[in-house]
Design a protein around this motif. Structure first.
Motif, PDB file in Angstrom:
ATOM      1  N   ASN A  93       8.948  -6.035  10.125  1.00  0.00           N
ATOM      2  CA  ASN A  93       8.512  -4.792  10.753  1.00  0.00           C
ATOM      3  C   ASN A  93       9.621  -3.749  10.743  1.00  0.00           C
ATOM      4  OD1 ASN A  93       6.036  -6.000  11.315  1.00  0.00           O
ATOM      5  ND2 ASN A  93       6.645  -6.620  13.371  1.00  0.00           N
ATOM      6  N   MET A  99       9.876   0.179   9.057  1.00  0.00           N
ATOM      7  CA  MET A  99      10.249   1.391   9.782  1.00  0.00           C
ATOM      8  C   MET A  99      11.426   2.093   9.108  1.00  0.00           C
ATOM      9  SD  MET A  99       9.569   3.565  11.977  1.00  0.00           S
ATOM     10  CE  MET A  99       8.129   2.687  12.596  1.00  0.00           C
ATOM     11  N   TRP A 108       9.987   3.919   6.286  1.00  0.00           N
ATOM     12  CA  TRP A 108       9.232   5.086   6.736  1.00  0.00           C
ATOM     13  C   TRP A 108      10.183   6.272   6.931  1.00  0.00           C
ATOM     14  CZ3 TRP A 108       8.860   8.753  10.478  1.00  0.00           C
ATOM     15  CH2 TRP A 108       7.636   9.419  10.624  1.00  0.00           C
ATOM     16  N   SER A 132       8.432  -3.158  19.843  1.00  0.00           N
ATOM     17  CA  SER A 132       9.114  -1.898  19.521  1.00  0.00           C
ATOM     18  C   SER A 132      10.169  -1.581  20.561  1.00  0.00           C
ATOM     19  CB  SER A 132       8.095  -0.757  19.432  1.00  0.00           C
ATOM     20  OG  SER A 132       7.415  -0.578  20.667  1.00  0.00           O
ATOM     21  N   PRO A 179       3.426   5.936  18.342  1.00  0.00           N
ATOM     22  CA  PRO A 179       2.139   5.678  17.692  1.00  0.00           C
ATOM     23  C   PRO A 179       0.988   6.541  18.192  1.00  0.00           C
ATOM     24  CG  PRO A 179       3.255   3.613  18.154  1.00  0.00           C
ATOM     25  CD  PRO A 179       4.056   4.693  18.823  1.00  0.00           C
ATOM     26  N   TRP A 200      -0.213   7.997  14.917  1.00  0.00           N
ATOM     27  CA  TRP A 200      -1.490   7.646  14.287  1.00  0.00           C
ATOM     28  C   TRP A 200      -2.327   8.897  14.086  1.00  0.00           C
ATOM     29  CZ3 TRP A 200      -2.098   3.364  18.437  1.00  0.00           C
ATOM     30  CH2 TRP A 200      -1.440   2.203  18.001  1.00  0.00           C
ATOM     31  N   GLY A 205       1.405   4.282  10.332  1.00  0.00           N
ATOM     32  CA  GLY A 205       0.957   3.072   9.661  1.00  0.00           C
ATOM     33  C   GLY A 205      -0.003   2.264  10.497  1.00  0.00           C
ATOM     34  N   TYR A 206      -0.582   1.275   9.863  1.00  0.00           N
ATOM     35  CA  TYR A 206      -1.496   0.354  10.533  1.00  0.00           C
ATOM     36  C   TYR A 206      -0.644  -0.599  11.363  1.00  0.00           C
ATOM     37  CZ  TYR A 206      -5.133  -3.288  10.947  1.00  0.00           C
ATOM     38  OH  TYR A 206      -6.027  -4.214  11.412  1.00  0.00           O
ATOM     39  N   LEU A 207      -0.433  -0.205  12.618  1.00  0.00           N
ATOM     40  CA  LEU A 207       0.409  -0.970  13.538  1.00  0.00           C
ATOM     41  C   LEU A 207      -0.462  -1.622  14.593  1.00  0.00           C
ATOM     42  CD1 LEU A 207       3.140   1.731  14.349  1.00  0.00           C
ATOM     43  CD2 LEU A 207       3.067   0.194  12.389  1.00  0.00           C
ATOM     44  N   ASN A 258       3.170  -4.816  11.679  1.00  0.00           N
ATOM     45  CA  ASN A 258       3.057  -3.561  10.927  1.00  0.00           C
ATOM     46  C   ASN A 258       2.582  -3.899   9.521  1.00  0.00           C
ATOM     47  OD1 ASN A 258       4.438  -2.910  13.228  1.00  0.00           O
ATOM     48  ND2 ASN A 258       6.062  -1.781  12.214  1.00  0.00           N
ATOM     49  N   ASN A 293       4.466  -8.309   4.277  1.00  0.00           N
ATOM     50  CA  ASN A 293       4.397  -8.441   5.740  1.00  0.00           C
ATOM     51  C   ASN A 293       3.278  -9.369   6.172  1.00  0.00           C
ATOM     52  OD1 ASN A 293       6.380  -6.364   5.753  1.00  0.00           O
ATOM     53  ND2 ASN A 293       5.682  -5.761   7.779  1.00  0.00           N
TER      54      ASN A 293
END
Length: 581
Positions: free
Chosen positions: A120, A124, A127, A165, A214, A295, A320-322, A327, A345
């Motif tokens: 994860n 990040m 990203w 997180s 998010p 999001w 992202g699709y968290l 993640n 992942n």
């Protein structure tokens, strides 16, 4: 030294991005290798032995040996870990759990291993690296990151549970931590109003070049706090104080007070913004803002669409699709909810949307999907989730090299979600049972519908007996809200932070429940198959027709104040606030 370390982090993100991109050219190879490595590592665990991991040679074997599971079917294995048993789901034991709402009212404890956390973290870093490439200057100033508490409690065996997180944010190297405007300690403050005030206070004190959290409703809440407390916030920045008392947390207050310093110059800048706009226009407070990460799709798309009113034309990129489970995508473009499926992942399986409820659905691998199609997704992860039914619907929006671009669309099944609370039909059933007992209600039927625009649930209720309106408004509706908070911890958090509003109750005329059955039969279906829906995605025509009364808790003062704030945020107010000198 700080610039050198920052440069090293950026180079690491670029290197990991190249590895990620190379994987997208061979999704079949990467996915099969991920699965086989995972099964080999965990073949001697309790779960691995029960499901013959050592005998699994390919994807078909995996699907034959391991049934699809939701959390309730996984819970017995997690309970064994909670009690202290080792090597249950993974050879590498989890070091913590993330906690989220479960379908039965019991929270879900999602295992987190060092390996899954590292995956994860890699996403990040990528990203940020990709964001910096597309928007030079993203990391030039401070960043605003809003996270939950790292540790909310401990299991009987001593494992912590909380926010993954939050753990990452709390433990990032000091040279990176100094680049963030908000100290982690603010996330430890239990009182939501005080916490959000402190989020605003520390964020406003800094020059901010990027924001990452998010849920966009968090940012809208932050904007309201700024508008409602602007003079107080500026005074605290001018004087170098936290600006709010923390009677329950004197030690946190002392540390935060030590971290602040007088900044009359910044206070004058913010006062000038008020003088020019009549309120704290965040787009002007943070003129260096280069990117907002949050999001953009699914049920929160309504909230993200409002961010432009607050932050101006700052670009928005999906995070992202968290989920609590991990993640799973890497967004690479602004203004869209989709991202590249993160092949390393997890191992992913997809069930066509129209077959989700089938006893024997078609199952596709990540390299077999089609653009424009929607699927239910199954997760297999390094943290010990195997063919895990997360109850999410995703859409394939295209491909990056040979790997699908995936966007979250909605929760599947008997679930609704406005701002991350993940309400299941069981939550409403349990809450209505409680209030039926407490108030001796004779309930014919009830239903919940999410109102995305107003961030609240519409509750439709047909009673067999008459009940005074004032009792429904003053007692029944508030108790229903309280019951939902007790049952669903995510709902409680969103209500306490005011990201969700109090539900509204629609009292339905007699015959509403019968109308649903009549329409079911009119479609050629058997009456024996009729199951009244507990959750609907939107209000339907028969609902409109049968509404007898709309009942809301009296929030006249709150509504008036909120209207004033929204007026400010919509740039409609006159210059009415005196600048702080």
């Amino acid at each position: 030294m700080l610039k050198l370390l920052k440069f090293a982090q950026q180079m690491r993100g670029k290197f990991e991005s190249r590895i990620f991109d190379n994987a997208t050219r061979e999704p079949e190879k990467v996915q099969k290798e991920f699965l086989q490595n995972l099964l080999r590592k965990n073949s001697e665990t309790v779960f691995g032995r029960e499901h013959n991991f050592a005998e699994i040679k390919n994807e078909n074997d995996f699907r034959r040996c391991v049934p699809v599971r939701d959390y309730e079917k996984l819970r017995p294995f997690v309970d064994r870990i909670i009690k202290g048993e080792r090597e249950v789901l993974t050879k590498e034991d989890p070091f913590m759990f993330t906690i989220t709402s479960g379908t039965t009212g019991e929270p879900k404890y999602i295992p987190v291993t060092r390996t899954s956390q590292a995956a994860n973290s890699r996403l990040m870093r990528q990203w940020i690296s990709r964001a910096e490439h597309g928007h030079p200057g993203v990391t030039a100033q401070s960043g605003v990151a809003i996270v939950s508490r790292a540790v909310e409690g401990f299991t009987p065996s001593g494992l912590p549970y909380g926010s993954a997180s939050g753990v990452i944010y709390k433990n990032i190297p000091s040279f990176i931590r100094r680049a963030y405007a908000i100290p982690y300690l603010v996330s430890e403050v239990e009182d939501y109003d005080a916490r959000y005030f402190l989020f605003a206070r520390f964020a406003l004190a800094s020059r901010v070049s990027f924001i990452a959290t998010p849920n966009p409703s968090t940012l809208l809440r932050l904007a309201r706090i700024c508008a409602e407390n602007q003079e107080r916030l500026i005074r605290s920045i001018h004087d170098g104080t936290p600006g709010t008392e923390l009677k329950k947390h004197p030690e946190i207050y002392a540390e935060l007070a030590a971290a602040t310093k007088r900044d009359p110059a910044r206070a004058r800048q913010l006062s000038a913004v008020i003088a020019d706009n009549g309120f704290l226009n965040l787009a002007e407070c943070w003129s260096d803002l280069r990117l907002i990460g949050c999001w953009l799709g699914g049920s929160v798309g309504v909230q993200s669409a409002k961010l432009g009113e607050v932050f101006g034309d700052a670009p928005q990129r999906d995070l992202g699709y968290l989920a609590s489970e991990g993640n799973f995508t890497m967004p690479i473009a602004e203004g869209v909810a989709s991202g590249i499926l993160a092949l390393e992942n997890g191992y992913y399986e997809f069930i066509p949307e129209n077959e989700i409820d089938s006893a024997h659905p078609t199952v596709f691998s990540a390299y077999e999907l089609e653009t424009g199609k929607r699927y239910g997704i199954l997760l297999t992860t390094a943290a010990g989730l195997y063919r895990y039914q997360i109850n999410d619907i995703v859409e394939v929006t295209g491909f990056y090299n040979k790997t699908p671009l995936v966007a979250f669309v909605r929760k599947s099944g008997d679930m609704a979600n406005i701002t991350g609370e993940k309400m299941h039909a069981n939550h409403f059933v349990q809450a209505f049972r409680e209030i039926a007992r407490k108030f001796d209600l004779d309930i014919e039927q009830f239903r919940a519908v999410p109102d995305l625009d107003k961030s609240r649930y519409e509750i439709y209720l047909e009673l067999k007996q008459d009940l005074p309106r004032h009792k429904l408004r003053r007692e029944v509706l508030p108790e229903l809200d309280s019951a939902l908070q007790r049952i669903n911890i995510e709902y409680e958090q969103k209500r306490r932070s005011k990201r969700l509003e109090m539900p509204v109750l629609y009292l339905m005329r007699k015959g509403w429940s019968d109308e649903g059955l009549r329409l079911h039969i009119a479609l050629g279906k058997r009456d024996s198959q009729y199951k009244p829906p507990i959750i609907r995605p939107k209000r339907e025509a028969p609902d409109e027709f049968f509404i007898a009364d709309k009942i809301e808790v009296d929030n006249a003062k709150t509504d008036a104040k909120r209207a004033l704030v929204l007026q400010k945020l919509s740039f409609l107010s006159s210059k009415q606030s005196a600048a702080v000198r």
